[in-house]
Structure formats: structure tokens, C-alpha cells
Design an enzyme around this catalytic site. Structure first.
Site, mmCIF file in Angstrom:
data_model
loop_
_atom_site.group_PDB
_atom_site.id
_atom_site.type_symbol
_atom_site.label_atom_id
_atom_site.label_comp_id
_atom_site.label_asym_id
_atom_site.label_seq_id
_atom_site.Cartn_x
_atom_site.Cartn_y
_atom_site.Cartn_z
ATOM 1 N N ASP A 177 27.388 3.335 -4.157
ATOM 2 C CA ASP A 177 27.089 4.680 -3.644
ATOM 3 C C ASP A 177 25.936 5.299 -4.442
ATOM 4 O O ASP A 177 25.494 6.415 -4.147
ATOM 5 C CB ASP A 177 28.323 5.581 -3.595
ATOM 6 C CG ASP A 177 28.930 5.849 -4.964
ATOM 7 O OD1 ASP A 177 28.475 5.231 -5.953
ATOM 8 O OD2 ASP A 177 29.867 6.673 -5.045
ATOM 9 N N ASP B 5 31.155 0.147 -2.304
ATOM 10 C CA ASP B 5 31.715 1.346 -2.919
ATOM 11 C C ASP B 5 32.387 2.218 -1.869
ATOM 12 O O ASP B 5 31.822 2.448 -0.796
ATOM 13 C CB ASP B 5 30.584 2.178 -3.558
ATOM 14 C CG ASP B 5 30.579 2.072 -5.066
ATOM 15 O OD1 ASP B 5 31.612 1.694 -5.653
ATOM 16 O OD2 ASP B 5 29.521 2.356 -5.664
ATOM 17 N N LYS C 179 35.201 -1.108 -3.885
ATOM 18 C CA LYS C 179 35.294 -0.609 -5.261
ATOM 19 C C LYS C 179 35.587 0.886 -5.208
ATOM 20 O O LYS C 179 35.032 1.591 -4.352
ATOM 21 C CB LYS C 179 33.977 -0.857 -6.018
ATOM 22 C CG LYS C 179 33.929 -0.179 -7.394
ATOM 23 C CD LYS C 179 32.809 -0.703 -8.259
ATOM 24 C CE LYS C 179 31.487 0.013 -8.099
ATOM 25 N NZ LYS C 179 31.527 1.464 -8.362
ATOM 26 N N GLU D 272 31.716 1.582 -17.190
ATOM 27 C CA GLU D 272 30.401 2.234 -17.239
ATOM 28 C C GLU D 272 30.266 3.127 -18.467
ATOM 29 O O GLU D 272 31.112 3.994 -18.732
ATOM 30 C CB GLU D 272 30.175 3.055 -15.947
ATOM 31 C CG GLU D 272 28.806 3.747 -15.948
ATOM 32 C CD GLU D 272 28.330 4.201 -14.573
ATOM 33 O OE1 GLU D 272 28.985 3.910 -13.559
ATOM 34 O OE2 GLU D 272 27.271 4.857 -14.526
HETATM 35 O O1 KIV Z 1 27.076 2.926 -7.324
HETATM 36 C C1 KIV Z 1 26.763 2.007 -8.081
HETATM 37 O O2 KIV Z 1 25.669 1.431 -8.007
HETATM 38 C C2 KIV Z 1 27.723 1.615 -9.102
HETATM 39 C C3 KIV Z 1 27.237 0.713 -10.197
HETATM 40 C C4 KIV Z 1 26.383 1.483 -11.112
HETATM 41 C C5 KIV Z 1 28.353 0.059 -10.907
HETATM 42 O O3 KIV Z 1 28.830 2.026 -9.071
#
Ligand code: KIV
Length: 271
Positions: A51, A90, A120, A189
Site C-alpha cells: 500500500d 497489502d 499482508k 519495519e
Molecule cells: O507497503 C509497503 O510497501 C510495505 C513494505 C514497506 C513492507 O508494507
């Protein structure tokens, strides 16, 4: 006879084996077909439709405005470039925070409408029941703890997490809870390297770090950041593997000059 080498898709099993054998897992984000194709050809293990597209594709300050429809749109495009990598998507802000059922329904939507290999979502203990419900339906889930950008307004900044004992203990506990709930991996993170090491040693599932040091089972970066395209963003955890912004600027300046000077197109480039 089929002369083409059969390409083996990366699955949760592959990732688990990589951790067991101490082989690092590589991951990058993609939001479009061409980038995904290049990442896949290079041999990246996981391609995340993050995201973060809210920042680097849409130009928003946060990831909060990204919608389910937008995630699905980008995932469809990205999926067409992938033969080998595991494709993770995401779940955007407010697609799973309302209730377990809402999260379950939206995870199902991603899996029904795209060829994603899993989803995720951000958070530890508070999303454990959602992770449990989604994984029980056979959908692989990756957790995401430490700095969780969807909670930016709760934390008030993008500072490193887990620096004090209370936060560090919470992160360790969240990792164990996520694993117990059925997640196949966890993004860590922006947490101290030593804490990421502890988390990595305390769970059987792979940890994928971003700003979390070298001890994670794998690493992820936002592709436009590591390619040097997103020049206004330079936290210390981003290494620039290219200077694409400079390259693009140079190419466009040359193009403008050629057009203005009647140097493009040439005879050979005309019909
Ligand atoms: O949104 C994203 O790109 C992420 C990564 C930074 C892990 O969650």
C-alpha cells in the site's frame, strides 16, 4: 519434448525451507506489470503489491487513502509479469480494522479477484483473530509489526519502534501471537537490529526486515526507493542500487533537445 525449464513458484513452503537452511529471502514491491516482470526475471522471491503505492504511485503523504479497488487493480497488472515469485498483497487501511468478518471478506476478495498468493496486514495482538480466521480459510497471511504506517496518526511519526523495553517486549509478544495465529511470515519495519535478531530467533516463520538490520531471514525495500527514483525520501535504511531519477531526467532532456532541433525522428526512424 518440452524444452522450456519448468519454473517453480515460490510458496510459503519455499520460504519456510529458506529460513530452515539459512538462505536469505529477497523481496521488493511492485505496482505495475513492467517492474514486476523485471523483478521476477531477476529472481526475487516475494513481490509485494504494497500500500506504499499510496506514497510512491499516487503521491499521497500517507498510505491511508488507498482502497481495496486500487489494490486489486494494481495486483492484476503486477500478476501478469510474474512467473516465479510469490505475490503478496497489502490489505489497505480500513479493509480489516472494522471487524474480523470484514477483514476475512476483503482477504477473500483479493484472492478471488486476483492471482495473489497471500495477503499482508499490519498489527500484532489486535489483528490476531483476523489472521486466524483468514488462515483457517486457507489464505496465507503475512504479518507486519514495528513501524506500521497505517497507524501513523496514532504514533505521530515514522520514528524507529521498539527502542524502549516496553515497546520491544510488545513487538516480541506480537511476533509470537502472529505466528500462533497462523501467519507464514512477518515484516519487521524500522526496529533495532538486536530486537529483530531476537524476534527472528524466537519464531519459526521467516522475518522480512525493512530498516530492521541484517539478522532478519530476508529483506524488503520499496522498489522506487532502492532504484533512486524517489529522490525526496532518503532514510538511512534505503540503499540506492541505481540513480534512475537522474537517468530519466537525462533521457527526457535529450529527447526534448532532439525534438526541438529536428534531430528526432531520423530518416531511419520514419516511414
Ligand atoms: O507497503 C509497503 O510497501 C510495505 C513494505 C514497506 C513492507 O508494507
Amino acid at each position: 519434448m518440452n524444452t522450456e525449464k519448468e519454473i517453480k513458484r515460490v510458496t510459503t513452503k519455499t520460504l519456510s525451507l529458506l529460513k530452515k537452511n539459512n538462505i536469505k529471502i529477497t523481496s521488493l514491491t511492485a505496482y505495475d506489470f513492467i517492474t514486476a516482470k523485471l523483478l521476477d526475471e531477476a529472481g526475487i522471491d516475494i513481490i509485494l503489491v504494497g500500500d506504499s503505492l499510496g506514497n510512491v504511485f499516487q503521491g499521497n503523504e500517507t498510505t491511508l487513502p488507498v482502497t481495496m479497488d486500487e489494490m486489486i487493480y494494481h495486483t492484476k497488472a503486477v500478476s501478469k509479469g510474474i512467473n516465479r515469485a510469490m505475490l503478496i498483497v497489502d490489505m489497505p487501511f480500513m479493509s480489516y480494522q472494522l471487524s474480523v468478518d470484514e477483514g476475512f471478506r476483503n482477504a477473500g476478495r483479493i484472492m478471488k479477484e486476483t492471482p495473489a498468493g497471500g495477503v499482508k496486514l499490519e498489527g500484532g495482538k489486535r489483528v490476531a483473530n483476523t489472521i486466524r480466521q483468514i488462515t483457517q480459510a486457507g489464505i496465507p497471511v503475512m504479518g507486519h509489526i514495528g513501524l506500521t504506517p497505517q497507524s501513523i496518526y496514532q504514533f505521530g511519526s515514522y520514528r524507529e519502534r521498539g527502542k524502549n523495553k516496553q515497546e520491544a517486549d510488545e513487538i516480541l509478544e506480537d511476533a509470537r501471537i502472529i505466528e500462533e495465529a497462523g501467519a507464514f511470515g512477518i515484516v519487521l519495519e524500522k526496529i533495532p537490529s538486536e530486537l529483530a535478531k531476537k524476534v527472528t530467533e524466537s519464531v519459526k516463520i521467516p522475518t522480512i526486515g525493512i530498516g530492521a538490520g541484517v539478522h532478519c531471514d530476508g529483506q524488503i525495500l520499496v522498489t522506487p526507493d532502492m532504484l533512486g527514483l524517489n529522490i525526496d525520501f532518503h532514510p538511512r535504511f534505503v540503499r540506492h542500487y541505481s540513480s534512475l531519477a537522474e537517468e530519466i531526467l537525462k533521457a527526457v532532456l535529450n529527447y526534448i533537445e532532439d525534438v526541438k532541433q529536428n534531430n528526432f525522428p531520423s530518416k531511419e526512424e520514419s516511414y
